[in-house]
Design a protein around this motif. Sequence first.
Motif, mmCIF file in Angstrom:
data_model
loop_
_atom_site.group_PDB
_atom_site.id
_atom_site.type_symbol
_atom_site.label_atom_id
_atom_site.label_comp_id
_atom_site.label_asym_id
_atom_site.label_seq_id
_atom_site.Cartn_x
_atom_site.Cartn_y
_atom_site.Cartn_z
ATOM 1 N N GLU A 15 44.463 47.121 30.587
ATOM 2 C CA GLU A 15 44.363 45.476 30.769
ATOM 3 C C GLU A 15 43.063 45.071 30.432
ATOM 4 O O GLU A 15 42.752 44.028 30.087
ATOM 5 C CB GLU A 15 44.919 45.534 32.368
ATOM 6 C CG GLU A 15 45.018 44.151 32.720
ATOM 7 C CD GLU A 15 45.365 44.065 34.181
ATOM 8 O OE1 GLU A 15 45.285 42.792 34.807
ATOM 9 O OE2 GLU A 15 45.901 44.858 34.626
ATOM 10 N N ALA A 16 41.884 45.890 30.731
ATOM 11 C CA ALA A 16 40.632 45.430 30.453
ATOM 12 C C ALA A 16 40.247 45.276 29.382
ATOM 13 O O ALA A 16 39.520 44.583 29.006
ATOM 14 C CB ALA A 16 39.758 46.471 31.536
ATOM 15 N N VAL A 17 40.778 45.898 28.238
ATOM 16 C CA VAL A 17 40.374 45.986 26.964
ATOM 17 C C VAL A 17 41.291 45.087 25.897
ATOM 18 O O VAL A 17 40.789 44.462 25.050
ATOM 19 C CB VAL A 17 40.235 47.409 26.380
ATOM 20 C CG1 VAL A 17 39.084 48.164 27.250
ATOM 21 C CG2 VAL A 17 41.529 48.245 26.291
ATOM 22 N N GLN A 18 42.373 44.958 26.323
ATOM 23 C CA GLN A 18 43.411 44.229 25.480
ATOM 24 C C GLN A 18 43.260 42.803 25.449
ATOM 25 O O GLN A 18 42.993 42.180 26.546
ATOM 26 C CB GLN A 18 44.855 44.638 25.811
ATOM 27 C CG GLN A 18 45.482 45.789 25.411
ATOM 28 C CD GLN A 18 47.036 45.679 25.497
ATOM 29 O OE1 GLN A 18 47.537 45.716 24.614
ATOM 30 N NE2 GLN A 18 47.670 45.684 26.727
ATOM 31 N N PRO A 19 43.229 42.027 24.231
ATOM 32 C CA PRO A 19 42.950 40.520 24.353
ATOM 33 C C PRO A 19 44.194 39.815 24.843
ATOM 34 O O PRO A 19 45.507 40.533 24.877
ATOM 35 C CB PRO A 19 42.862 40.382 22.847
ATOM 36 C CG PRO A 19 43.647 41.458 22.103
ATOM 37 C CD PRO A 19 43.432 42.540 23.008
ATOM 38 N N LEU A 182 39.996 51.150 21.082
ATOM 39 C CA LEU A 182 40.584 51.425 22.505
ATOM 40 C C LEU A 182 39.706 52.316 23.350
ATOM 41 O O LEU A 182 39.311 52.064 24.395
ATOM 42 C CB LEU A 182 42.012 51.559 22.610
ATOM 43 C CG LEU A 182 43.123 50.529 21.905
ATOM 44 C CD1 LEU A 182 44.099 50.962 21.931
ATOM 45 C CD2 LEU A 182 42.969 49.223 22.518
ATOM 46 N N SER A 183 39.560 53.549 22.623
ATOM 47 C CA SER A 183 38.860 54.445 23.606
ATOM 48 C C SER A 183 37.431 53.963 23.802
ATOM 49 O O SER A 183 36.932 54.213 24.876
ATOM 50 C CB SER A 183 38.612 55.727 22.557
ATOM 51 O OG SER A 183 39.931 56.280 22.580
ATOM 52 N N VAL A 184 36.541 53.482 22.829
ATOM 53 C CA VAL A 184 35.247 53.073 23.150
ATOM 54 C C VAL A 184 35.045 51.792 23.979
ATOM 55 O O VAL A 184 34.242 51.583 24.891
ATOM 56 C CB VAL A 184 34.493 52.818 21.763
ATOM 57 C CG1 VAL A 184 33.100 52.119 21.765
ATOM 58 C CG2 VAL A 184 34.625 53.856 20.779
ATOM 59 N N LEU A 185 36.103 50.643 23.620
ATOM 60 C CA LEU A 185 36.102 49.531 24.873
ATOM 61 C C LEU A 185 36.535 50.190 26.084
ATOM 62 O O LEU A 185 35.688 49.544 27.002
ATOM 63 C CB LEU A 185 37.371 48.791 24.088
ATOM 64 C CG LEU A 185 36.960 47.939 22.983
ATOM 65 C CD1 LEU A 185 38.275 47.235 22.399
ATOM 66 C CD2 LEU A 185 36.048 46.750 23.327
ATOM 67 N N ALA A 186 37.179 50.903 26.476
ATOM 68 C CA ALA A 186 37.530 51.469 27.554
ATOM 69 C C ALA A 186 36.451 52.100 28.263
ATOM 70 O O ALA A 186 36.108 52.025 29.463
ATOM 71 C CB ALA A 186 38.810 52.291 27.666
ATOM 72 N N LEU A 187 35.811 53.213 27.565
ATOM 73 C CA LEU A 187 34.613 53.880 27.855
ATOM 74 C C LEU A 187 33.560 52.771 28.272
ATOM 75 O O LEU A 187 33.084 52.965 29.547
ATOM 76 C CB LEU A 187 34.014 54.776 26.852
ATOM 77 C CG LEU A 187 32.873 55.646 27.071
ATOM 78 C CD1 LEU A 187 33.258 56.587 28.379
ATOM 79 C CD2 LEU A 187 32.386 56.147 25.809
ATOM 80 N N ALA A 188 33.287 51.896 27.572
ATOM 81 C CA ALA A 188 32.132 50.936 27.756
ATOM 82 C C ALA A 188 32.538 50.181 28.941
ATOM 83 O O ALA A 188 31.634 49.845 29.799
ATOM 84 C CB ALA A 188 31.883 49.849 26.613
ATOM 85 N N ALA A 189 33.908 49.737 29.252
ATOM 86 C CA ALA A 189 34.178 48.942 30.474
ATOM 87 C C ALA A 189 33.911 49.627 31.762
ATOM 88 O O ALA A 189 33.580 49.105 32.982
ATOM 89 C CB ALA A 189 35.505 48.656 30.525
ATOM 90 N N VAL A 190 34.217 51.123 31.736
ATOM 91 C CA VAL A 190 34.059 51.934 32.742
ATOM 92 C C VAL A 190 32.324 51.951 33.119
ATOM 93 O O VAL A 190 31.869 51.987 34.031
ATOM 94 C CB VAL A 190 34.462 53.259 32.618
ATOM 95 C CG1 VAL A 190 34.064 54.204 33.483
ATOM 96 C CG2 VAL A 190 35.960 53.364 32.770
ATOM 97 N N ILE A 191 31.458 52.467 31.971
ATOM 98 C CA ILE A 191 30.116 52.301 32.154
ATOM 99 C C ILE A 191 29.599 51.083 32.673
ATOM 100 O O ILE A 191 28.611 51.062 33.507
ATOM 101 C CB ILE A 191 29.631 52.898 30.807
ATOM 102 C CG1 ILE A 191 30.095 54.265 30.317
ATOM 103 C CG2 ILE A 191 27.904 52.597 30.561
ATOM 104 C CD1 ILE A 191 29.638 54.691 28.976
ATOM 105 N N ASN A 192 30.313 49.916 32.102
ATOM 106 C CA ASN A 192 29.657 48.657 32.344
ATOM 107 C C ASN A 192 29.915 48.204 33.836
ATOM 108 O O ASN A 192 29.183 47.233 34.350
ATOM 109 C CB ASN A 192 30.141 47.399 31.442
ATOM 110 C CG ASN A 192 29.205 47.645 30.450
ATOM 111 O OD1 ASN A 192 28.102 47.928 30.196
ATOM 112 N ND2 ASN A 192 29.982 46.913 29.421
#
Length: 473
Positions: A15-19, A182-192
């Motif tokens: 949900e956090a990474v999908q447009p 998706l993997s990198v977007l999700a990882l960055a969302a968690v780190i951010n």
Amino acid sequence: MSTEVAQNTLSSLLEAVQPPNGGRNIHDPATGELVARAPEHGTEELDAAVAAARAAQAAWAARSHGERSEFLNRAADAIEASAEALAELLSREQGKPLNGPNARFEVGACASWLRATAALDLQPEVLVDDATSHAELHYRPLGVIGAIGPWNWPMMISVWQLAPSLRMGNTVVMKPSEYTPLSVLALAAVINTELPDGVLTVVSGGREVGERLAAHPGIDKVMFTGSTATGKAIIRSSADTVKRLTLELGGNDAGIVLEDADPRAIAEDLFWGAFINTGQTCAALKRLYVPESIYDEVCDALVEVARLMPMGNGLDENNVLGPLQNKAQFDIVARLVDEARAAGARVLIGGNPVDDQPGYFYPTTLVADIANDNSLVVEEQFGPALPIIRYSTLDDAIAMANGLDVGLGASVWSSDPAQARQVAARIQAGSVWINKHGAIDPRVPFGGTKQSGYGLEFGVDGLKALGAPQVIS
């Protein structure tokens, strides 16, 4: 700031990474099923991300090493809190199994790498200190780092790039592979969830975004892991702005087994040196040189190990090998094995993919009695097919190992550590391991020679590579 760390589920990550609308469909390479949609960013979004990173950089650089390290440690906590959801997403998008040295391992390594980078000690170097002069060497932040990552270890290699960059006071704009955004977007969302705004941004786009990133006047350095051909294009694109570069490019790593080695004792480590991530690793063992005296024993021992390693859907807890990530890579491996077989090489196991099963599964393949100039040896296969080349003298083996224009990693396998070190010193590679292969360490510098790239990552030397040296006299 609260000390509680949110735990994400797979659905919350998606949900956090999908447009909200549109985007590009990402499919599971094991089943062909739709995983989710990834945003299709363009150069306008890249320009905005670079501008935000530049605006955030001064305040980030003003923090001390200790303060920035604390942010990295909190980011590691956040990754660990959402580790299972991240691993499941990684398995579904990249294909690697949850277990073995695969998805859970990769997510855990992300957290460990952040902590290890945070713990590195970088002090000013006193160059001269006498009655007439005092000179010190310092490393200042470069500014904005552009990081371009691959599809094979998308999360872990992203952390390799972002962790030292952030630690040194730079901000980061990342461009993931189109295969695994998706993997990198999700990882960055968690780190951010733990970083200030603008410090880390991911731009998910195609080739034009990568080309713009490499040439962008607002980017001070590019870090790239991927093919030699793309690395050369980045060098050309970066020339007008005289960007600093760290390039970890293609490898075709050689392993040399010495006559005193115990075939059965080394077989499992040899196997994982070659087949970790189903062979899709830059610094995996891709050419194995074995002396005539123990050639058949080594081949037999490797076949025994290979038969025990289950391959299949990554979400099945029993599997330790998965599919190739994409059809293009599957076709490369299939072509190289077919060419080896046609040239008279002997396929010991594997080599015959099942046509009617879903997914890009290529069976674990060992190829013996193969000439050193065969395409399976000369070209980087980047998949689950290992050529085993027979040699007569050690000088011949070293010459063959050094005969290609790449030099990322290599290994020597022996019961005599002293002899192994002597052989290692003669191999042209950035890293040479003894009785293991590809064993990277966040404290130990890593980089290639020849056309495997230049620049160092990891350890204190990796931090220095993300700083601008300044001498104060």
